[in-house]
Write an enzyme that holds these catalytic residues in place. Structure first.
Site, short mmCIF file in Angstrom:
data_model
loop_
_atom_site.label_atom_id
_atom_site.label_comp_id
_atom_site.label_asym_id
_atom_site.label_seq_id
_atom_site.Cartn_x
_atom_site.Cartn_y
_atom_site.Cartn_z
N SER A 37 -24.21 -64.05 -19.06
CA SER A 37 -23.93 -62.66 -18.71
C SER A 37 -23.71 -62.61 -17.21
O SER A 37 -22.96 -63.42 -16.66
CB SER A 37 -25.07 -61.75 -19.18
OG SER A 37 -24.78 -60.39 -18.91
N HIS A 64 -20.69 -62.11 -21.78
CA HIS A 64 -20.71 -60.67 -21.92
C HIS A 64 -19.58 -60.09 -21.08
O HIS A 64 -19.59 -60.18 -19.85
CB HIS A 64 -22.06 -60.10 -21.46
CG HIS A 64 -23.17 -60.39 -22.41
ND1 HIS A 64 -24.29 -59.59 -22.52
CD2 HIS A 64 -23.36 -61.39 -23.31
CE1 HIS A 64 -25.10 -60.08 -23.44
NE2 HIS A 64 -24.56 -61.19 -23.93
N ASP A 156 -30.26 -61.92 -24.55
CA ASP A 156 -29.34 -62.45 -25.56
C ASP A 156 -29.41 -63.98 -25.57
O ASP A 156 -29.46 -64.63 -24.54
CB ASP A 156 -27.91 -61.99 -25.25
CG ASP A 156 -26.93 -62.35 -26.35
OD1 ASP A 156 -27.37 -62.57 -27.50
OD2 ASP A 156 -25.71 -62.40 -26.07
#
EC number: 3.1.1.61
Length: 304
Positions: A37, A64, A156
């Site tokens: 991310s 992401h 995540d």
């Protein structure tokens, strides 16, 4: 018979024979799933910069991305590696020694070596494309699934990395000192399912070693040999089971041979050993590894 270690889970023969789903051992080549991310692009670029182009492994980046903007990841990454870089399209077939990037506003799975795209959706209130992909990767590649969690600001990948380990795969997280945002890798590490915590260039080095590993290349044969070998006085399998029995008080001859084989094969891979005999000797010299093997074998017995 000695007592199990303090705080170890209570198990019985029926549990040992029934628990532990069979993971794939016949995937044609490994696939590395990499979730990132904020700050992750820098880390991933550093990682692939240190990879050779002929690993025979596919690399899949789950970054992401803003759902409203076209991704330039393929172009950016193509400038630092000679491996082909693709933005995934639905029904695309995964191939070795290539890099794949998730498109914006999607979640992605790998089923029978084919990428499947769907509109992204929240799971328990969050977008977790890394967990979704890792879960599918564990099923599709089994012991040839590899997971990497890089810089990011949420958790995540943490749940999915557990699935990879349970399938017999190997797991990595970026070390705190090099991650621009350490929440994502630290959450993964906190699960207890991460095998290596390293900076990106060192992750690349370990991935290269794994790609050359005879244990990984011959995993089907090795697991078959472990399953078929009966524990007999003096042989390596009997030595391994005896060390487990002495340390934990549990007779693992009652456990499913396929699951025992998968766990031992994973430990061989982690320590870059090539035979049961080498691993039996390693266990004799490193008592802590007996406990680690015990805990890993019981990974399906312990509730999550």
């Amino acid at each position: 018979m000695t007592s199990p270690p303090e705080n170890s889970p209570e198990v019985n023969a029926s549990e040992l024979m029934e628990i532990g789903p069979l993971a794939k051992t016949d995937a044609p080549f490994p696939v590395v799933g990499i979730v990132a991310s904020a700050g992750g692009l820098e880390a991933f670029t550093e990682l692939i910069r240190h990879l050779p182009t002929d690993t025979g492994v596919a690399f899949v980046l789950i970054q992401h991305l803003s759902p409203d903007h076209e991704s330039l990841l393929s172009e950016i990454l193509g400038k630092v590696t000679e491996m082909p870089v693709h933005q995934v399209q639905d029904q695309m077939v995964v191939e070795p020694s290539q890099i794949y990037v998730i498109p914006p506003n999607t979640q992605m799975t790998l089923v029978d070596g084919i990428f499947h795209l769907a509109p992204r959706q929240k799971i328990q209130g969050r977008y977790v494309p890394g967990d979704v992909f890792f879960d599918s990767l564990a099923v599709d590649r089994g012991n040839k699934a590899i997971a990497v969690v890089l810089s990011g600001m949420d958790g995540d990948g943490a749940q999915g990395i557990k699935a990879i380990k349970e399938a017999g795969g190997v797991t990595f997280a970026q070390c705190e000192a090099t991650a621009r945002f350490d929440s994502m890798p630290n959450t993964a590490v906190a699960t207890g399912s991460v095998d290596f915590v390293l900076p990106p260039h060192a992750i690349a080095t370990e991935l290269t070693k794994l790609s050359r590993s005879l244990v990984l290349q011959r995993s089907e044969l090795i697991q078959s040999q472990i399953v078929q070998e009966l524990p007999q006085p003096g042989n390596a399998l009997e030595t391994i089971l005896a060390l487990l029995r002495t340390t934990t008080g549990i007779d693992f001859t009652l456990y499913k041979p396929t699951t025992i084989a998968r766990r031992i094969q994973r430990r061989l891979l982690l320590y870059k050993l090539e035979s049961l005999e080498e691993y039996a000797q390693y266990l004799k010299q490193h008592p802590a590894e007996v406990q680690a093997l015990y805990e890993e074998i019981l990974i399906h017995v312990i509730p999550t």
